[in-house]
Design an enzyme around this catalytic site. Structure first.
Site, PDB file in Angstrom:
ATOM      1  N   ASP A  71      -6.533   4.618   7.279  1.00  0.00           N
ATOM      2  CA  ASP A  71      -6.810   3.595   6.250  1.00  0.00           C
ATOM      3  C   ASP A  71      -8.321   3.429   6.116  1.00  0.00           C
ATOM      4  O   ASP A  71      -8.861   3.366   5.009  1.00  0.00           O
ATOM      5  CB  ASP A  71      -6.247   2.222   6.674  1.00  0.00           C
ATOM      6  CG  ASP A  71      -4.759   2.061   6.434  1.00  0.00           C
ATOM      7  OD1 ASP A  71      -4.266   2.506   5.390  1.00  0.00           O
ATOM      8  OD2 ASP A  71      -4.086   1.459   7.305  1.00  0.00           O
ATOM      9  N   GLU A 283      -1.940  -2.058  -6.452  1.00  0.00           N
ATOM     10  CA  GLU A 283      -0.656  -1.351  -6.520  1.00  0.00           C
ATOM     11  C   GLU A 283       0.108  -1.686  -7.806  1.00  0.00           C
ATOM     12  O   GLU A 283       0.507  -0.794  -8.551  1.00  0.00           O
ATOM     13  CB  GLU A 283       0.195  -1.693  -5.281  1.00  0.00           C
ATOM     14  CG  GLU A 283      -0.437  -1.186  -3.992  1.00  0.00           C
ATOM     15  CD  GLU A 283       0.132  -1.777  -2.707  1.00  0.00           C
ATOM     16  OE1 GLU A 283       0.220  -1.050  -1.708  1.00  0.00           O
ATOM     17  OE2 GLU A 283       0.472  -2.974  -2.681  1.00  0.00           O
TER      18      GLU A 283
HETATM   19  P1  AHG Z   1       0.233   0.117   2.280  1.00  0.00           P
HETATM   20  O1  AHG Z   1       0.486   1.243   3.234  1.00  0.00           O
HETATM   21  O2  AHG Z   1      -0.885   0.411   1.306  1.00  0.00           O
HETATM   22  O3  AHG Z   1       0.095  -1.218   2.947  1.00  0.00           O
HETATM   23  O4  AHG Z   1       1.480  -0.005   1.263  1.00  0.00           O
HETATM   24  C1  AHG Z   1       2.807   0.017   1.747  1.00  0.00           C
HETATM   25  C2  AHG Z   1       3.677  -0.606   0.702  1.00  0.00           C
HETATM   26  C3  AHG Z   1       4.292   0.335  -0.300  1.00  0.00           C
HETATM   27  O5  AHG Z   1       3.638   1.528  -0.509  1.00  0.00           O
HETATM   28  C4  AHG Z   1       5.679   0.575   0.211  1.00  0.00           C
HETATM   29  O6  AHG Z   1       6.566   0.743  -0.848  1.00  0.00           O
HETATM   30  C5  AHG Z   1       5.983  -0.659   0.974  1.00  0.00           C
HETATM   31  O7  AHG Z   1       4.760  -1.222   1.348  1.00  0.00           O
HETATM   32  C6  AHG Z   1       6.798  -0.365   2.198  1.00  0.00           C
HETATM   33  O8  AHG Z   1       7.288  -1.554   2.658  1.00  0.00           O
HETATM   34  P2  AHG Z   1       8.311  -1.712   3.882  1.00  0.00           P
HETATM   35  O9  AHG Z   1       7.438  -1.912   5.067  1.00  0.00           O
HETATM   36  O10 AHG Z   1       9.118  -2.922   3.522  1.00  0.00           O
HETATM   37  O11 AHG Z   1       9.143  -0.460   3.976  1.00  0.00           O
HETATM   38 MN    MN Z   2      -0.116   0.453  -0.655  1.00  0.00          MN
HETATM   39 MN    MN Z   3      -2.946   0.988   1.769  1.00  0.00          MN
END
Ligand code: AHG
Ligand code: MN
Ligand code: MN
Length: 338
Positions: A71, A283
């Site tokens: 990240d 997003e």
């Molecule tokens: P990020 O890794 O940028 O924090 O985004 C994760 C988001 C999205 O991409 C995904 O659909 C969702 O969070 C997953 O959520 P769960 O943990 O509920 O599976």
């Molecule tokens: Mn994301």
């Molecule tokens: Mn992210």
């Protein structure tokens, strides 16, 4: 010799020419900066543990997510690529508490960029799909150091949005408000080549994506819709559904662009106070623009995602229900009838 095909840069130059845009050069330059960041990230993601980029750090972002090593690396690669060529006036990243100003002494450009540098980062350590999401706004005139307020604009004001999917192939999918086009990274020449022109989401689908483990927290309209999907051809929707969950929004939306589907991250009892799980600027808005430009629909359950009024917080969250138009409108009916 095999034909080279249309590169992303030549595609954008031609598109800008057709629009007669005077800002063509700098806009093309900005997109080039973004593709450089994405190529750099793709290289590290692809090498994985060989590049020492797996695992977590001991820091959290402002939303309380534990930050993965990748990240932070991806975030820095976006910032470096965007601030070095003078096309960008400011940035806002999911991984940074505050908006990012171009460093002193560096040239400032005409655009604001928001990004989720690594989407689906929980997939990083298990060698599954991750991606990057970005959105581009025109910078306000005469402002040297844009503030959060300048980024807090409705999604309808985006001039471009895109994502890069680091999957079995690396793909950049982009809209500048004139349809959606997909480009595949050709590693032998290091260029994104147009492989998916005019991507269009089928209007109908029987495939949904939702984190079903949250079922007990959902609102009634979503509870009812999914319960009806699960009943298949014997239920009121009259068809047998399939379910997918990539756990990376980039992966879900890419699947939907390729073969249709609906993706839901709705408001629920756990995320109600925050306003949802996914982030509006990083997003919700960019993906809503891409989905709508590909002929799909993107709503919160109550309004168009791109018409949600920003509250001034760059980390504002939003519920999302997006994908194949007729299916999304069906879910909207459940909300209207509730
Ligand atoms: P990020 O890794 O940028 O924090 O985004 C994760 C988001 C999205 O991409 C995904 O659909 C969702 O969070 C997953 O959520 P769960 O943990 O509920 O599976
Ligand atoms: Mn994301
Ligand atoms: Mn992210």
């Amino acid at each position: 010799m095999q034909e080279l095909g249309t590169t992303l840069s030549s595609f954008i130059i031609n598109e800008q020419r057709k629009l007669g845009s005077s800002a063509g050069g700098t806009f093309t330059g900005l997109l080039n900066d973004i593709t450089i960041a994405c190529k750099g990230i793709a290289n590290l993601v692809n090498r994985g543990d060989l590049a020492g980029v797996l695992g977590v750090t001991d820091s959290e972002n402002s939303m309380g997510d534990v930050q993965k090593k990748m990240d932070l690396i991806a975030d820095q690669m976006f910032i470096d690529a965007l601030e070095n060529n003078g096309h960008c006036a400011g940035m806002a990243s999911e991984e940074q508490d505050d908006v990012i100003h171009t460093s002193e002494g560096k040239q400032r450009g005409h655009y604001l960029v928001t990004f989720d540098p690594l989407d689906g980062s929980s997939n990083m350590d298990i060698n599954m799909d991750v991606g990057a999401i970005f959105s581009i706004l025109q910078a306000p005139e005469g402002i040297i150091n844009p503030t959060a307020e300048h980024f807090s604009r409705p999604g309808t004001e985006q001039i471009a949005a895109g994502y890069c999917l680091y999957g079995p192939s690396t793909m950049m999918v982009l809209t500048t408000g004139n349809g959606v086009n997909g480009f595949t990274l050709c590693s032998s020449i290091g260029e994104f080549i147009l492989t998916h022109p005019n991507m269009a989401i089928p209007e109908d689908t029987a495939e949904y994506a939702i984190n079903a483990s949250n079922q007990r927290f959902w609102e009634k309209p979503v509870q009812d819709y999914i319960a009806d999907c699960v009943q298949g051809e014997e239920g009121p929707l009259g068809k047998r559904y399939n379910m997918r969950w990539v756990a990376a929004m980039v992966g879900e939306i890419h699947r939907i662009l390729c073969r249709g589907g609906i993706f839901l991250y709705p408001i629920d009892e756990r995320n109600r106070e925050a306003g949802g799980k996914l982030r509006l600027l990083y997003e919700g808005n960019p993906m809503a623009m891409i989905v709508e430009q590909a002929g799909g629909a993107a709503y919160t359950g109550y309004e168009r995602v791109m018409e949600v009024k920003p509250n001034g917080d760059p980390h504002q969250r939003v519920p999302v229900i997006m994908g194949s138009k007729n299916e999304v409108m069906k879910v909207m009916e459940y909300h209207k009838n509730a």
